[in-house]
Write a protein that holds these residues in place. Structure first.
Motif, PDB file in Angstrom:
ATOM      1  N   THR A  13      18.651   0.180  13.876  1.00 41.66           N
ATOM      2  CA  THR A  13      19.828  -0.660  13.632  1.00 41.66           C
ATOM      3  C   THR A  13      20.466  -0.314  12.294  1.00 41.66           C
ATOM      4  N   ASP A  32      14.429   1.390   2.501  1.00 45.17           N
ATOM      5  CA  ASP A  32      13.348   1.002   3.417  1.00 45.17           C
ATOM      6  C   ASP A  32      12.048   0.966   2.634  1.00 45.17           C
ATOM      7  N   ARG A  42       7.644   2.403  18.878  1.00 45.88           N
ATOM      8  CA  ARG A  42       7.520   1.245  19.758  1.00 45.88           C
ATOM      9  C   ARG A  42       8.405   1.490  20.988  1.00 45.88           C
ATOM     10  N   ASN A  45      13.119   4.213  24.941  1.00 46.25           N
ATOM     11  CA  ASN A  45      14.271   4.492  25.798  1.00 46.25           C
ATOM     12  C   ASN A  45      15.600   4.063  25.191  1.00 46.25           C
ATOM     13  N   GLN A 100      11.240   6.221  19.908  1.00 49.78           N
ATOM     14  CA  GLN A 100      11.995   5.579  18.817  1.00 49.78           C
ATOM     15  C   GLN A 100      12.019   6.454  17.558  1.00 49.78           C
ATOM     16  N   ALA A 124      13.197  -4.571  -0.687  1.00 52.17           N
ATOM     17  CA  ALA A 124      13.998  -5.702  -1.192  1.00 52.17           C
ATOM     18  C   ALA A 124      13.046  -6.871  -1.420  1.00 52.17           C
ATOM     19  N   ASP A 276      16.438  -6.587  15.077  1.00 46.81           N
ATOM     20  CA  ASP A 276      15.295  -7.504  15.163  1.00 46.81           C
ATOM     21  C   ASP A 276      15.327  -8.577  14.077  1.00 46.81           C
ATOM     22  N   LEU A 289      15.678  -2.545  20.836  1.00 51.77           N
ATOM     23  CA  LEU A 289      16.331  -1.491  20.048  1.00 51.77           C
ATOM     24  C   LEU A 289      17.775  -1.316  20.507  1.00 51.77           C
TER      25      LEU A 289
END
Ligand SMILES: Cc1cc2nc3c(=O)[nH]c(=O)nc-3n(C[C@H](O)[C@H](O)[C@H](O)COP(=O)(O)OP(=O)(O)OC[C@H]3O[C@@H](n4cnc5c(N)ncnc54)[C@H](O)[C@@H]3O)c2cc1C
Length: 500
Positions: A13, A32, A42, A45, A100, A124, A276, A289
């Motif tokens: 995302t 990240d 995870r 598709n 993924q 963060a 998510d 996803l």
């Protein structure tokens, strides 16, 4: 200001959102907390609407070359008959099997091409909004730093720090069942068919790995917080399908559950949520996803317009107005699917639940039933609410990727959307060619005149369409009188692409 937008989370995302912002020339930083990208995957598709999104940005070739297509997907894993995507009105009537980790790698590659900076190993840890922006405290390898940005988007997954720091509630339902997933190097695949017949989900991955997802009736109440051991996995496989399928040492083992939650709001001031961070659910239907990518595509151009200062009033709030109902439909829909998985595994209901699944399987043979459910799972049927009471019925719907003949030669709608601008499409019918109307809009909307509408049944009588950067229809008119057409068009362009 250190950056226009800080995206927290370099999952699918966050990466697609960063690409969309950078495409619209917004300075974007992604952080990240993980030092390296995930190795395990995870999701496995992409559904048709997500492939269409990649196509709109010229990326479908990269994605299709990296994966393998299959004609459909299962509605609830306890049903035997998969949904048939070939019945859908799309150039991509299939699911793309793509791990993924590969999806993330392709999106990260694209983000870097567009000039996005991705800082890994940066977490963060605190967030404060003030009148002109947001200060985010980030803990990184060089110690703590404060990043100032006009907006922050939390794409930081189900346990989202950003969502909590912004005080956004995450109501929903608690876990009632869990399943285990494991990736193994398996030399002999002779047992896989039997495993499938007994309800184990088996997928061949890259690098000789095979994934097994097992729902063992005796273990579905074990909480997802309890780690899975190789011994537990093996004995569940044996119990469910009578064989351990020749699995060796696991590459990855995990337990996941059906906790289902939807953020109360997708925006709080200068903080937004996507993926998510905004919605979690059991992965049945394989929509998590995919829904996150579609959130990112909806938010990207609206946030870019806001940061760049030309967004029409209220545009950014349409992100919640359009995507929250989609999140609601996905979370309620997956709960319904999960019930069809859970009931056959419970002693009390196993027998009638199996009959119910058989009955539903027979319904899937009916073309309209297949088309309806496939439209939902693939997200091709997503329609956003009309913005005006007298809007054309096409407004808010997804623009089909019709073939077009233009003065520059043959093309199709998705090719016209490559640069992320609006497209004002004249569908011929005898009018003189036009270019995108007002001075303000001409940089933000590309005017294209095409001969005919590819005979698409939904577009008969339509003379002009304004297509949003995310491929949905902003405005359409059936007017043919040049004066009416001109006035309608000017109003629509001002409403969507700003007055200044
Ligand atoms: C077993 C399983 C199978 C699945 N299969 C499918 C499928 O086939 N299809 C499908 O569509 N979906 C599937 N899903 C769901 C899918 O994996 C998720 O929906 C998807 O990963 C969500 O992407 P995201 O980018 O929103 O969040 P994530 O992928 O969770 O990424 C969030 C990122 O944020 C980072 N982060 C977190 N907190 C911070 C912080 N404070 N600071 C900085 N960084 C932070 C994390 O390190 C992470 O990289 C499956 C899920 C499971 C559990």
């Amino acid at each position: 200001m250190d950056t226009g937008v800080l995206v927290v989370g370099a999952g699918p995302t966050g990466l697609l959102l960063a690409c969309e912002l950078a495409l619209a020339s917004v300075r974007t930083l992604v952080i990240d907390k993980r030092p390296k990208p995930h190795r395990e995957s995870r999701a496995l598709n992409l559904h048709p609407r997500s492939i269409e999104l990649m196509d709109m940005r010229g990326l479908a070739g990269r994605f299709l070359a990296a994966g393998r297509t299959v004609p459909g997907w299962q509605f609830a894993v306890s049903l035997k008959r998969p949904l048939d995507f070939t019945a859908l009105d799309t150039r991509h009537p299939y699911a793309l099997l793509l791990a993924q980790a590969r999806t993330e790698a392709l999106l990260a590659e694209r983000a870097r091409e567009l000039g996005v900076e991705i800082r890994r190993g940066h977490e963060a840890v605190a967030l404060r909004q003030y009148a002109g922006g947001v200060e985010t405290e980030v803990s990184g390898p060089g110690g703590p730093v404060v990043i100032r940005s006009a907006y922050v988007v939390g794409c930081d997954g189900g346990r989202s720090f950003v969502r909590q720091a912004a005080g956004i509630g995450f109501p929903g339902t608690r876990e009632t069942m869990t399943a285990v997933v494991g990736d193994f190097a398996v030399a002999d695949h002779a047992h896989n068919e039997r495993a499938r017949r007994n309800g184990v989900l088996v997928s061949r991955l890259e690098a000789g790995l095979t994934r097994y997802v097992v729902m063992d009736p005796r273990r579905i109440r074990v909480p997802s917080t309890e780690p899975v051991t190789p011994e537990e996995f093996r004995s569940s496989l044996v119990r469910v399908c009578g064989s351990d399928c020749g699995i060796g040492d696991p590459r990855w083992l995990s337990r996941f559950g059906n906790t289902t939650r939807l953020a109360a709001r997708y925006r709080s001031g200068r903080v937004l949520l996507a993926g998510d961070a905004a919605h979690i659910h059991f992965p049945v239907g394989a929509q998590g996803l995919n829904t996150g990518l579609q959130d990112a595509m909806n938010l990207g151009w609206k946030l870019a317009a806001t940061v760049r200062g030309w967004a029409p009033p209220g545009l950014l709030d349409t992100y919640h107005a359009e995507r929250h109902p989609v999140g609601h439909a996905v979370t309620t829909g997956t709960r319904a699917q999960t019930l069809l998985v859970e009931l056959p595994l419970t002693e009390q209901y196993a027998d009638p639940a199996r009959h119910l699944c058989e009955l539903l399987d027979t319904l899937l043979d009916i073309e309209d039933v297949n088309r309806h459910l496939a439209g939902r799972i693939s997200a091709l049927d997503t329609v956003y609410p009309p913005t005006a009471p007298d809007a054309d019925p096409l407004s808010g719907r997804r623009m089909p990727d019709i073939g077009l003949t233009t003065a520059a030669g043959p093309t199709r709608v998705h090719e016209l959307l490559r640069d992320g601008r609006f497209v004002l499409l004249g569908l011929g019918g005898g009018q003189p060619p036009h270019t995108a109307a007002t001075p303000a809009s001409s940089a933000r909307a590309r005017g294209v005149d095409a001969q005919g509408h590819g005979d698409h049944p939904d577009l008969t009588d339509v003379s002009e369409i304004l297509i949003r950067p995310d491929g949905h229809i902003a405005w359409a008119t059936r007017a043919t009188d040049p004066r009416d057409l001109h006035a309608d068009r000017a109003g629509a362009l001002t409403a969507w692409t700003g007055a200044c």
